[in-house]
Design an enzyme around this catalytic site. Structure first.
Site, PDB file in Angstrom:
ATOM      1  N   LYS A  51       0.794  -1.231   0.000  1.00  0.00           N
ATOM      2  CA  LYS A  51       0.000   0.000   0.000  1.00  0.00           C
ATOM      3  C   LYS A  51       0.828   1.283   0.000  1.00  0.00           C
ATOM      4  CE  LYS A  51      -4.435  -1.286   0.156  1.00  0.00           C
ATOM      5  NZ  LYS A  51      -5.456  -0.748  -0.750  1.00  0.00           N
ATOM      6  N   SER A  77       0.579 -10.062  -0.881  1.00  0.00           N
ATOM      7  CA  SER A  77       0.402  -8.610  -0.840  1.00  0.00           C
ATOM      8  C   SER A  77       0.613  -7.975   0.527  1.00  0.00           C
ATOM      9  CB  SER A  77      -0.995  -8.238  -1.356  1.00  0.00           C
ATOM     10  OG  SER A  77      -1.997  -8.892  -0.591  1.00  0.00           O
TER      11      SER A  77
END
Length: 403
Positions: A53, A303
């Site tokens: 992110k 992720s």
């Protein structure tokens, strides 16, 4: 709607130099043997803040004017976007305010605050926190940093696609966990512009799968409810910008069960020595569910790795159960001395380890002179579980498996 261009992703790559880590792409021997083709893991769980992110958040906030940054930024997140925004804002010299759901994992909450953000807990879901963050932006003039639905965010996440192509030029399939679609949309924008024959596949949790119905409908649809351990991809409705990218560029969307997510997380811990959160393991779950399905070499994006230790304990137990490493049984035995000992001896001879035992005479299903023994066993896998049950039944025990 104009999609994010390759030039824009390359510009984001230059901007992020020295800010984000060039995360490793590691060959997984166990997945290669399962698939019969090389399978590599893109370890964004090792990224700064513990997830991908930071890439999109930094590009988005850097794109603001000095006057905009002076008013601060505001975001909403279950944790990973919160940390990315908090660190990016700190690096760029502006104040960050973050709204998180009341059930946000404590480690993510503490980490977000440690990067200097002011954190408010609001609502039970990310969507409720998102609404409150937008109200805050309207009231204060702070710039709202959407977790996925902005071209700068998508461009930032797309830099992962560039890295994979540099690290593995021969890649034929890339699997990416998806919630709102910023990551899979960005990766697809980069990859399809350079290597259009490479398949990009998104993976969602079954119990928070908004993409399949939205794509079938032709526009974003809101899910009435979501229940998944993969909080990082539990997004109730895709964005308009990400929908345009995913519908145009992503080859397929798969869904995986809670059991598959648990099994994938356990695989990361046991065999890859990697700490990965449930959302971060979604792409690996699809690989485990569909051996041999994807043309290789295959790249799997892990992720994120920001997992609450208490949730990790629960998921490990769930994953062990899903993998056949735990076996819960109820066995009827005669109510006479030595019966329990004989049963436990038999189980020990079969190679199962008894974790706990409950012995009761109170059950409406019992015949006179019977007791029921509830057992939790540690086993070596699904075949071993079946062997234990079959053997006990063959020697005369009435056995039922418990979920």
């Amino acid at each position: 709607m104009e999609l994010v261009s390759l030039d824009r992703i390359h510009a984001a790559r230059k901007l992020l130099a020295g800010v984000v880590r060039h995360t490793p792409l590691e060959l997984s021997g166990v997945l290669e043997r399962l698939h019969g083709t090389p399978v590599y893991l893109k370890c964004e769980n090792l990224q700064r803040t513990g997830s991908f992110k930071l890439r999109g958040a930094y590009v988005r906030i850097h794109g603001l004017s000095e006057e905009q940054r002076s008013r601060g930024v505001v975001a909403a997140s279950a944790g990973n976007h919160a940390q990315g925004v908090a660190l990016a804002a700190s690096l760029l010299g502006c104040q960050a305010t973050v709204y998180m759901p009341t059930g946000a994992p404590l480690p993510k909450l503490a980490a977000t605050r440690s990067y200097g953000a002011e954190v408010h807990l609001h609502g039970a879901t990310v969507d409720e926190a998102l609404h409150e963050a937008k109200l805050f932006a309207e009231k204060t003039g702070a710039e709202f940093i959407h977790p996925f639905d902005h071209v700068d965010v998508i461009a930032g996440q797309g830099t992962i696609g560039l890295e994979i192509l540099e690290q593995l030029p021969e890649v034929r399939t890339i699997l990416v966990g998806c919630g709102g679609g910023g990551l899979v949309g960005g990766v697809a924008a980069a990859v399809k512009a350079i290597k259009p024959d490479c398949r990009v596949i998104g993976v969602q949790a079954e119990q928070a799968a908004t993409w399949p119905p939205s794509l079938a409908h032709g526009s974003p649809l809101k899910l009435p409810e979501m229940h998944t351990i993969a909080d990082g991809i539990a997004v109730g409705i895709p964005g308009e910008v990400t929908f345009a990218h995913v519908s145009e560029l992503v080859d397929d969307i798969l869904t995986v069960s809670e059991e598959s997510l648990s099994r994938a997380l356990l695989m990361c811990l046991e065999r890859q020595k990697l700490v990965v959160e449930p959302a971060g393991a979604a792409a690996m779950a699809a690989v485990l569910d569909h051996p041999g399905r994807f043309p290789g070499p295959v790249a799997v994006v892990l992720s994120g790795g920001n997992v609450d230790p208490l949730l990790l304990l629960h998921v490990i137990q769930h994953g062990l159960n899903a993998a056949g490493r735990y076996l819960s049984l109820r066995v009827r035995v005669p109510d006479k001395p030595g019966s329990l000992g004989a049963l436990l001896t038999r189980i020990g001879a079969l190679g199962a380890n008894v974790l706990d035992v409950e012995h009761t005479r109170v059950s409406g299903a019992l015949a006179l002179g019977e007791v029921v023994v509830a057992l939790n066993l540690e086993t070596r896998g699904a075949e071993h579980c079946q062997q234990v049950v079959t053997t006990l039944r063959q020697v005369g025990y009435t056995v039922s498996r418990q979920l």
